[in-house]
Design an enzyme around this catalytic site. Structure first.
Site, PDB file in Angstrom:
ATOM      1  N   LEU A 132       0.916  -1.106  -0.524  1.00 42.29           N
ATOM      2  CA  LEU A 132       0.150   0.095  -0.282  1.00 42.29           C
ATOM      3  C   LEU A 132       0.898   0.951   0.260  1.00 42.29           C
ATOM      4  O   LEU A 132       1.641   1.383   0.119  1.00 42.29           O
ATOM      5  CB  LEU A 132      -1.034  -0.120   1.067  1.00 42.29           C
ATOM      6  CG  LEU A 132      -0.738  -0.016   2.549  1.00 42.29           C
ATOM      7  CD1 LEU A 132       0.352   1.339   3.015  1.00 42.29           C
ATOM      8  CD2 LEU A 132      -1.901  -0.286   3.761  1.00 42.29           C
TER       9      LEU A 132
ATOM     10  N   PHE B 235       5.049   7.304 -11.300  1.00 39.74           N
ATOM     11  CA  PHE B 235       6.332   7.549 -10.942  1.00 39.74           C
ATOM     12  C   PHE B 235       7.302   7.973 -11.871  1.00 39.74           C
ATOM     13  O   PHE B 235       8.507   7.221 -11.412  1.00 39.74           O
ATOM     14  CB  PHE B 235       6.712   5.312 -10.360  1.00 39.74           C
ATOM     15  CG  PHE B 235       6.676   5.536  -9.089  1.00 39.74           C
ATOM     16  CD1 PHE B 235       5.260   5.443  -8.171  1.00 39.74           C
ATOM     17  CD2 PHE B 235       7.295   5.963  -7.845  1.00 39.74           C
ATOM     18  CE1 PHE B 235       4.800   5.501  -6.621  1.00 39.74           C
ATOM     19  CE2 PHE B 235       7.402   5.761  -6.185  1.00 39.74           C
ATOM     20  CZ  PHE B 235       5.999   5.741  -6.185  1.00 39.74           C
TER      21      PHE B 235
ATOM     22  N   GLY C  62      11.422  15.923  -7.880  1.00 38.63           N
ATOM     23  CA  GLY C  62      11.217  16.061  -6.853  1.00 38.63           C
ATOM     24  C   GLY C  62      12.446  16.678  -6.672  1.00 38.63           C
ATOM     25  O   GLY C  62      13.881  16.913  -6.947  1.00 38.63           O
TER      26      GLY C  62
ATOM     27  N   CYS D 144       9.008   3.829   4.410  1.00 40.43           N
ATOM     28  CA  CYS D 144       9.476   2.766   2.994  1.00 40.43           C
ATOM     29  C   CYS D 144      10.629   2.521   2.388  1.00 40.43           C
ATOM     30  O   CYS D 144      11.636   2.269   2.807  1.00 40.43           O
ATOM     31  CB  CYS D 144       8.325   2.024   2.666  1.00 40.43           C
ATOM     32  SG  CYS D 144       6.849   2.400   3.904  1.00 40.43           S
TER      33      CYS D 144
END
Ligand code: NAD
Length: 447
Positions: free
Chosen positions: A140, A239, A243, A250
């Site tokens: 998730l 993805f 940035g 994670c």
């Protein structure tokens, strides 16, 4: 939290056990200790229906459990490897309490071989017939965690036990009704799958960050490059956003842990090591851009920071790039006015009064030398530019997430630096550094 709540939502009886008394007390009062969209509603419903309860007592909590999920922390140890002390410690305790067949599930992200380690600990006190250890990594995304859990792309389950497989299959069937697969495999492959997925995603981000840095030098626009390359079905659109480097609980720890696993197995995993180096550099990019414009000594300067969480729609600030930027700005003598819709309390616990926490996004921009965007919350996308312009000392924006279009910034007259795109109103640059004395605002521009 998300795992427990979503299993309750499909009709199971769930007991969440945590040693943190404050969290458990909060949950008993019906309040989620984390911000995660949609979680509150599900939590409330399942508490009301008595399907989910909370306790700090392990023995009481696991009394009737057929399946026990270990969603424990696995932080990086000194050498970068995942620290298994929490997982193995709880496994030891469980081996003293369990008295009927139970499936122990490693939901935590754990290195290859952990299912065997947990089994070995359990075997010290417990007969082999009374338990199975299963690997079930979690994919998730924070910010959309509830949706991801309820409708996963896939479920991965590592087990060599038919009995455990049957139980896990039953448990997950309600989540894959639209045909998404449950992949059963051996424990080691399942454990490795999680690290492969996260490290690959981290690599995509680092690749695009390098591409962005090159685009800046080459006079190309990385957003165009991203669209051009992402429409290739072999690559895919998701993805690929450049940035200020990945953060969160994670990616940083999982990439580190995979690198350490490779070292332990005497394999030189060059790509993974480079991903970490690239990310460390990218996290400093906004600080570097700001200092190039304003000089290394930022005494007397004030900066507005929009976005503190490591990504939008979460209050999680673990390894958040904003924290490094704040430290760098403060160390260079600057003051910081920060705003985030959810994460300010968490940051305040670390920085205390060293940072001013703004009442809203515009309060953050009051009388500052520049606005710096670090996290792309939706509410930052279409702001009231007149208010920003009035509030800023100078019309200067550093955007670490490419939130605004170059055309808009051109039209509005801001000096605007973003990631992998040309600087807008570059001619104002020389005057920014000396703007203590002389405002860079031009007559006619931004009026
Ligand atoms: N957060 C994510 O998005 C995510 C996604 C996939 C996988 N994971 C993995 O899941 C695991 C947990 O991550 P998290 O973000 O939920 O961590 P977290 O730190 O938010 O939660 C872990 C909880 O475990 C509790 N705990 C510690 N020792 C305990 C013990 N002995 N008994 C009972 N409770 C104990 C802590 O008090 C804490 O509340 C990690 O391995 C992580 O890598 C997290």
């Amino acid at each position: 939290m998300v795992t427990g709540t979503c299993f309750a939502e499909t009709g199971n009886n769930v007991v969440c056990i945590d040693i943190n008394e404050e969290k458990v007390a909060q949950l008993k009062a019906g309040k989620s200790p984390i911000y995660e969209p949609g979680l509150d509603v599900l939590l409330e419903r399942n508490i009301k229906e008595n399907r989910i309860t909370f306790t700090t007592n392990l023995k009481e909590g696991i009394k009737d459990a057929q399946i026990i999920f270990l969603a424990l922390p696995t932080p990086p140890g000194k050498d970068g490897s995942a620290d298994l002390q929490y997982v193995l410690d709880v496994a030891g305790k469980l081996s003293e309490i369990i008295d009927t067949y139970t499936v122990i599930v490693n939901k935590s992200t754990v290195p290859v071989g952990t299912a065997e380690k947990v089994t070995a600990v359990m075997l010290q006190k417990l007969d082999r017939e009374l338990f199975d250890v299963v690997s079930n990594p979690e994919f998730l995304r924070e910010g959309v965690a509830v949706d991801d859990f309820l409708k996963p792309d896939r479920v991965v389950i590592g087990t060599s036990s038919d009995k455990a497989r049957k139980l896990m299959d039953e448990l997950y069937q309600p989540f894959v009704r639209q045909g998404n697969p449950i992949y059963f495999m051996d424990e080691r492959s399942s454990e490795m799958t999680k690290y492969a997925a996260n490290s690959y995603l981290a690599m995509r981000i680092s690749f695009m960050n390098e591409m962005a840095n090159l685009c800046e030098k080459a006079g190309a626009n990385v957003d165009m490059v991203r669209i051009g390359m992402g429409s290739d079905s072999r690559i895919g659109k998701r993805f690929l956003f450049p940035g200020v480097g990945y953060g969160g609980s994670c990616f940083p720890k999982d990439v580190q842990a995979l690198a350490q696993t490779a070292r332990e197995l005497d394999y030189d995993f060059k790509l993974v090591n480079t991903v970490m180096t690239v990310n460390d550099r990218q996290k400093t990019i906004l600080g570097k851009k700001i200092k190039e414009a304003f000089g290394n000594d930022l005494t007397g300067r004030t900066f507005a920071i929009w976005g503190l969480a490591f990504k939008p729609e979460t209050d999680d600030i673990r390894e958040a790039p904003a924290l490094e930027l704040i430290n760098e700005l403060l160390a260079a003598g600057a003051q910081v006015r920060a705003f985030d819709p959810e994460a300010m309390e968490n940051v305040k616990r670390i920085t205390g009064d060293k940072v001013y926490f703004a009442k809203d996004q515009y309060d953050a921009t009051t009388d500052v030398d520049a606005l710096v965007i670090v996290t792309e919350w939706s509410e930052f996308r279409n702001p009231d530019f007149d208010r920003i312009n009035e509030a800023l000392k100078n019309p200067v924006i550093f955007d670490g997430r490419n939130v605004f279009s170059l055309e808009k910034m051109q039209e509005l007259g801001f000096y605007y630096e973003s990631i992998g795109r040309t600087t807008v109103h570059q001619h104002l640059r020389e005057r920014i550094e000396v703007s203590h004395e002389e405002p860079v605002r031009e007559r006619g521009v931004l009026d």
